[in-house]
Design a protein around this motif. Structure first.
Motif, PDB file in Angstrom:
ATOM      1  N   GLY A 337       0.793  -1.223   0.000  1.00 36.80           N
ATOM      2  CA  GLY A 337       0.000   0.000   0.000  1.00 36.80           C
ATOM      3  C   GLY A 337       0.825   1.274   0.000  1.00 36.80           C
ATOM      4  N   ALA A 338       2.112   1.137  -0.144  1.00 43.51           N
ATOM      5  CA  ALA A 338       2.959   2.337  -0.193  1.00 43.51           C
ATOM      6  C   ALA A 338       2.872   2.959  -1.581  1.00 43.51           C
ATOM      7  N   PRO A 339       2.816   4.277  -1.648  1.00 41.42           N
ATOM      8  CA  PRO A 339       2.693   4.902  -2.970  1.00 41.42           C
ATOM      9  C   PRO A 339       3.950   4.660  -3.804  1.00 41.42           C
ATOM     10  N   SER A 340       3.754   4.259  -5.052  1.00 44.33           N
ATOM     11  CA  SER A 340       4.929   3.994  -5.883  1.00 44.33           C
ATOM     12  C   SER A 340       5.625   5.297  -6.271  1.00 44.33           C
ATOM     13  N   GLU A 341       4.983   6.440  -6.011  1.00 45.47           N
ATOM     14  CA  GLU A 341       5.622   7.738  -6.288  1.00 45.47           C
ATOM     15  C   GLU A 341       6.914   7.893  -5.478  1.00 45.47           C
ATOM     16  N   ILE A 342       6.973   7.148  -4.349  1.00 45.78           N
ATOM     17  CA  ILE A 342       8.196   7.194  -3.534  1.00 45.78           C
ATOM     18  C   ILE A 342       9.410   6.929  -4.413  1.00 45.78           C
ATOM     19  N   ILE A 343       9.224   6.001  -5.357  1.00 47.24           N
ATOM     20  CA  ILE A 343      10.337   5.631  -6.216  1.00 47.24           C
ATOM     21  C   ILE A 343      10.809   6.817  -7.043  1.00 47.24           C
ATOM     22  N   ASN A 344       9.836   7.632  -7.462  1.00 50.29           N
ATOM     23  CA  ASN A 344      10.243   8.831  -8.205  1.00 50.29           C
ATOM     24  C   ASN A 344      11.060   9.765  -7.328  1.00 50.29           C
ATOM     25  N   ILE A 345      10.702   9.799  -6.037  1.00 49.64           N
ATOM     26  CA  ILE A 345      11.488  10.619  -5.117  1.00 49.64           C
ATOM     27  C   ILE A 345      12.909  10.063  -5.010  1.00 49.64           C
ATOM     28  N   VAL A 346      12.995   8.731  -4.919  1.00 53.96           N
ATOM     29  CA  VAL A 346      14.320   8.098  -4.836  1.00 53.96           C
ATOM     30  C   VAL A 346      15.149   8.475  -6.064  1.00 53.96           C
ATOM     31  N   ILE A 347      14.516   8.333  -7.238  1.00 57.97           N
ATOM     32  CA  ILE A 347      15.243   8.647  -8.472  1.00 57.97           C
ATOM     33  C   ILE A 347      15.677  10.104  -8.479  1.00 57.97           C
ATOM     34  N   GLY A 348      14.761  10.978  -8.080  1.00 55.21           N
ATOM     35  CA  GLY A 348      15.082  12.404  -8.025  1.00 55.21           C
ATOM     36  C   GLY A 348      16.245  12.667  -7.092  1.00 55.21           C
ATOM     37  N   THR A 349      16.227  11.974  -5.953  1.00 55.97           N
ATOM     38  CA  THR A 349      17.305  12.186  -4.981  1.00 55.97           C
ATOM     39  C   THR A 349      18.648  11.724  -5.531  1.00 55.97           C
TER      40      THR A 349
END
Lengths: 373, 515
Positions: A337-349
């Motif tokens: 249930g974790a938002p997959s948008e987190i991954i975009n944050i990881v990539i951005g970081t």
């Protein structure tokens, strides 16, 4: 490559910086997950098993990575020759449209049809990229501005074409699909036939692998990376383009035609992004559809090029990493249930941290001036 | 000014005692002692990389010495950073100015020391008043309201000097102050230095130009390879003595060359007209001939059309009208590549901007013009091995250091960068070699090398066109001297008969009598 060279490569500062940046990105992603109330270790475990757990997943990762490697190469090539190609997005679209049109309207045997589609899409997108190079060489229009404009023109051009009679699939918001002879999917037709179905059922491992739209695209990406590396390193063309990229005044003085170099560079960069579009159509989507917004292949390519330190081989690995994160990231949503948008944050970081070493090394230079000559 | 050198030794304002500075294994300063007296101009002479700048950076608080002490007015002091140095009365004018270009002169001078009123707004009136007072006291004329980007380089330097004076500097360090100035501006600077010392300031002048040390300095400390060689009274020491102390061997200022009868005309320019970027005619009906086996020196003050002329004949700038011919072939408005192919080579004025791709390796730079030709490339594929061998050979022949063809060009010293360019251009085997300010910023040893290379080219029966703003260089190297003024040739003299007064007059637009 001998042992010493391999050792040098891994102890290379840039390589270490990149690795640290990737780690830092993952750590910050973990912190965010933690704050959102999810167990980061579990999330990353899901991503890892979601990427490597089955052959099917690996196959999907590569499929996701293929267009990103190619757009990454496009940006890398332009960058190494002193140009910033924001236009990979639009060049990708032109490549995709051309591949769809040539793939649908022409009827040829596969052995001819596939190369014809690839070449025409690459040329069309190359010319599209060349426009920006021409505008810069002739009128001094900055390529960042012109390619952003060209991106939007390409997007609306695709939307216009998708609604055209004879191209639009009746009742849908997509075009007709390309002829099977233009597809580069492995066993595309045969998979669906009775014989193929039966055969795959008796080979569950292969069935798993070939369930995905596995295709030749990755091979094209690898070949393109080798060609880019070879051009930059071993040809007089690459020499000229790099000389212009580093110092166009010296290049001009040395008898190199600066305007011509800019146009050629943007044309090759455009061609690479166009190849990405063609591969995506021929291997995955088989058509083009109405676009509400940019799909992001070109923009992701900028990040891929940056993570890959603007080298051809770097783009291949960075593209794979990107593909893995994008594909694996989608799995944490259904699983926990974790938002997959987190991954975009990881990539951005990661990209952020990649950019920082340049800053850090600049700062180090500044402050260590005390102890340098 | 020699009389001031006899000032009493208790007037010493700065004493650097037994200073050693190491960078890793490299000893940049080896047990150097330097003492500067009140009211003197103390020159610091040495080749590029001898350790002058390191020593001054220690005094200015940018580096801390490995061992050794600094005494200011007899008191042992530790200078931890530039702000500290300024507080202790030490000011430095860097070679590359540290000015905010869109700001006015006054704003730059007070930057970092602004007086503000109670609500924090600038007390500009007061600042303007102070700036005015200081500039009058030392006759350093500036327009306080003018923006930095609109004033000349000489004026900018005055602003830098005023900046240090505004901060109360008693000791001024000037790092290669004349490198960027025109002859008139140099003259002006020398007057300023005299004025400053008269007012009791002490000046440390970093330089490798002997002439200006002779002209301006009272005493001179010579540094070679990190070691102090000597401190001498300038008035009692000849230029030749200074030079040999600096490089460690005898130096001949006279360029050795035998008499040579020039051959036929190889290069000529007819009624050339060239405009600059603002569409102003900088080269106007200019005609010139260069013969085989001669060095033609083109003298003139910077800005009289020399740059535009070189750019035009090398294909980098459009020729409006007139003709450029080499070996009788018209090359007017041809591309740079075609001009190189017709056997014209050029040592450009700006070696970092035009001459080298600084991010390329030395070997890549060595084939800048030839990378597409055999044996360096075949059908568009580079032959790295041939390029490497070619570069290795040139590095050896032209004594480029370090002897590593894989070095990135920007890591080389200025002199070695220039050697790379000269090696490359001479290896083109040109019929005409154009050398534009080929010794700018180089030290004595490198200058000798450059001049020898030009003479060799002439002795091989090729033509050389030397453009320089340094009259000494023109007079020493050339066979014939043409003087350019406002885009025209005002006269051509035989170098043997030319004297500096006549040339100076012609450079200012006067006509020569013995034409």
């Amino acid at each position: 490559m001998n042992k010493r060279k391999i050792y040098n490569f891994f102890s290379n500062k840039v390589f270490l910086f990149t690795l640290i940046s990737i780690l830092a990105g993952l750590i910050i992603g973990a912190v965010i997950l933690l704050f959102a109330g999810f167990n980061p270790l579990r999330a990353y475990a899901i991503i890892i098993s979601g990427v490597l757990g089955r052959f099917k997943y690996i196959s999907y990762t590569i499929i996701k990575a293929t267009p990103l490697i190619l757009t990454g190469l496009s940006i890398t090539f332009a960058f190494r020759t002193g140009l910033f190609n924001i236009g990979a997005e639009g060049q990708f679209i032109i490549g995709a449209i051309t591949a769809t049109a040539v793939g649908y309207f022409l009827h040829l045997p596969a052995i001819i049809h596939i190369p014809v589609v690839i070449i025409s899409a690459t040329i069309a997108a190359g010319l599209w990229g060349g426009i920006a190079g021409f505008l810069k060489a002739k009128f001094g229009v900055h390529e960042v501005i012109s390619t952003i404009m060209l991106n939007w023109i390409a997007l609306y051009f695709q939307n216009y074409l998708v609604y055209m009679d004879g191209f639009q699939k009746p009742g849908g918001e997509t075009s007709y699909s390309i002829q099977p002879t233009a597809s580069i999917k492995l066993f595309g037709e045969w998979k669906l036939s009775d014989a193929g179905f039966a055969w795959f059922n008796s080979n569950p491992f292969l069935r798993d692998l070939f369930k995905t739209p596995v295709n030749f695209g990755f091979l094209f990406a690898i070949v393109a990376a080798v060609i880019v590396w070879y051009i930059l390193k071993h040809t007089t063309l690459g020499y000229k383009l790099r000389a212009v990229g580093f110092n166009k005044n010296a290049a001009e003085y040395g008898g190199i035609n600066v305007s011509k170099s800019m146009i050629i560079s943007m044309t090759i960069a455009g061609g690479l992004a166009g190849l990405a579009g063609a591969v995506q159509v021929m291997g995955v989507t088989h058509n083009v559809s109405l676009l509400a917004a940019m799909e992001g292949f070109g923009f992701d390519g900028i990040a891929v090029a940056l993570i890959g330190n603007c080298t051809a081989i770097g783009s291949v690995f960075a593209g794979l990493l990107f593909g893995a994160l994008k594909y694996g990231g989608t799995k944490i949503q259904p699983a926990m249930g974790a938002p997959s948008e987190i991954i975009n944050i990881v990539i951005g970081t990661i990209v952020f941290f990649i950019a920082i070493p340049r800053m850090i090394s600049l700062l180090i230079k500044r402050f260590s001036k005390k102890d340098r000559l | 000014m020699g009389n001031k050198a006899e000032a009493r030794s208790d007037d010493v304002v700065i004493e650097m005692k037994n200073i050693t500075k190491k960078f890793g294994d490299f000893v940049a300063n080896d047990n150097i002692t330097l003492s500067v007296r009140k009211g003197e101009v103390h020159a610091l002479l040495g080749e590029n990389g001898a350790g002058k700048s390191t020593l001054m950076n220690i005094l200015y608080g940018l580096y801390t010495p490995t061992t050794g002490d600094i005494f200011i007015k007899g008191k042992k002091s530790v200078i931890s950073n530039p702000n500290d140095a300024i507080q202790k009365g030490i000011g430095m004018v860097h070679q590359h100015f540290m000015l905010v270009k869109p700001f006015t002169v006054a704003e730059n001078i007070i930057l970092g020391m602004e007086n503000t009123n109670i609500i924090g707004s600038l007390k500009m009136d007061h600042a303007l008043q102070t700036v005015k007072e200081i500039s009058e006291q030392y006759s350093l004329h500036v327009d306080p309201d003018e923006k930095i980007r609109n004033i000349t380089v000489g004026m900018q330097q005055r602003v830098e000097i005023l900046k240090t004076l505004y901060r109360g500097a008693e000791i001024l360090i000037l790092d290669e102050p004349t490198a960027v100035l025109t002859p008139q501006e140099i003259h002006e600077l020398m007057r300023t230095l005299k004025k400053l010392t008269k007012e009791g300031k002490s000046i440390i002048l970093i330089s490798h130009k002997l002439k200006e040390i002779k002209e301006a300095a009272d005493r001179c400390t010579i540094i070679r390879r990190g070691k102090k060689i000597d401190t001498v009274e300038v008035s009692k020491t000849s230029e030749a003595q200074l030079a040999s102390k600096m490089v460690g061997r005898e130096v001949t200022f006279q360029v050795d060359k035998e008499d040579k009868k020039p051959g036929e005309v190889i290069f000529n320019v007819e009624k050339l007209v060239v405009k600059d970027n603002r569409q102003i005619k900088k080269v106007n009906q200019f005609s010139l001939e260069v013969k085989r086996g001669e060095i033609l020196g083109l003298a003139g003050i910077d800005g009289n059309g020399q740059s535009e002329f070189i750019e035009a004949i090398t294909g980098l700038r459009k020729v409006e009208s007139g003709k450029v011919l080499i070996n009788g072939i018209d090359i007017t408005n041809k591309t740079p590549y075609e001009i190189i192919e017709s056997k014209i080579s050029n040592i450009p004025q700006d070696r970092q901007d035009r001459g080298l791709v600084l991010d390329f390796t030395v070997q890549e730079n060595m084939v800048l013009e030839k990378h597409s030709q055999r044996p360096f490339a075949n059908r568009g594929i580079l032959n790295h091995e041939k390029i490497r061998l070619f570069a290795k050979d040139l590095i050896e022949k032209f004594d480029v250091r370090p002897t590593n063809e894989d070095k990135i060009a920007k890591t080389l010293s200025g002199g070695n960068q220039q050697k790379v360019i000269i090696a490359r251009e001479v290896s083109n085997d040109p019929d005409l070699l154009i050398a534009a300010q080929p010794t700018r910023g180089l030290d004595v040893g490198a200058i000798e090398f450059v001049h020898e290379s030009l003479v060799k080219q002439r002795d091989a029966d090729k033509a050389v066109l030397l453009i320089s703003y340094e009259l000494d260089e023109i007079m020493n190297v050339s066979d014939r001297i043409a003087v350019m003024y406002e885009g025209k040739i005002v006269g051509i003299l035989d170098a043997k008969k030319a004297d500096i007064e006549t040339l100076g007059l012609m450079m200012a637009g006067g006509k020569s009598d013995n034409e």
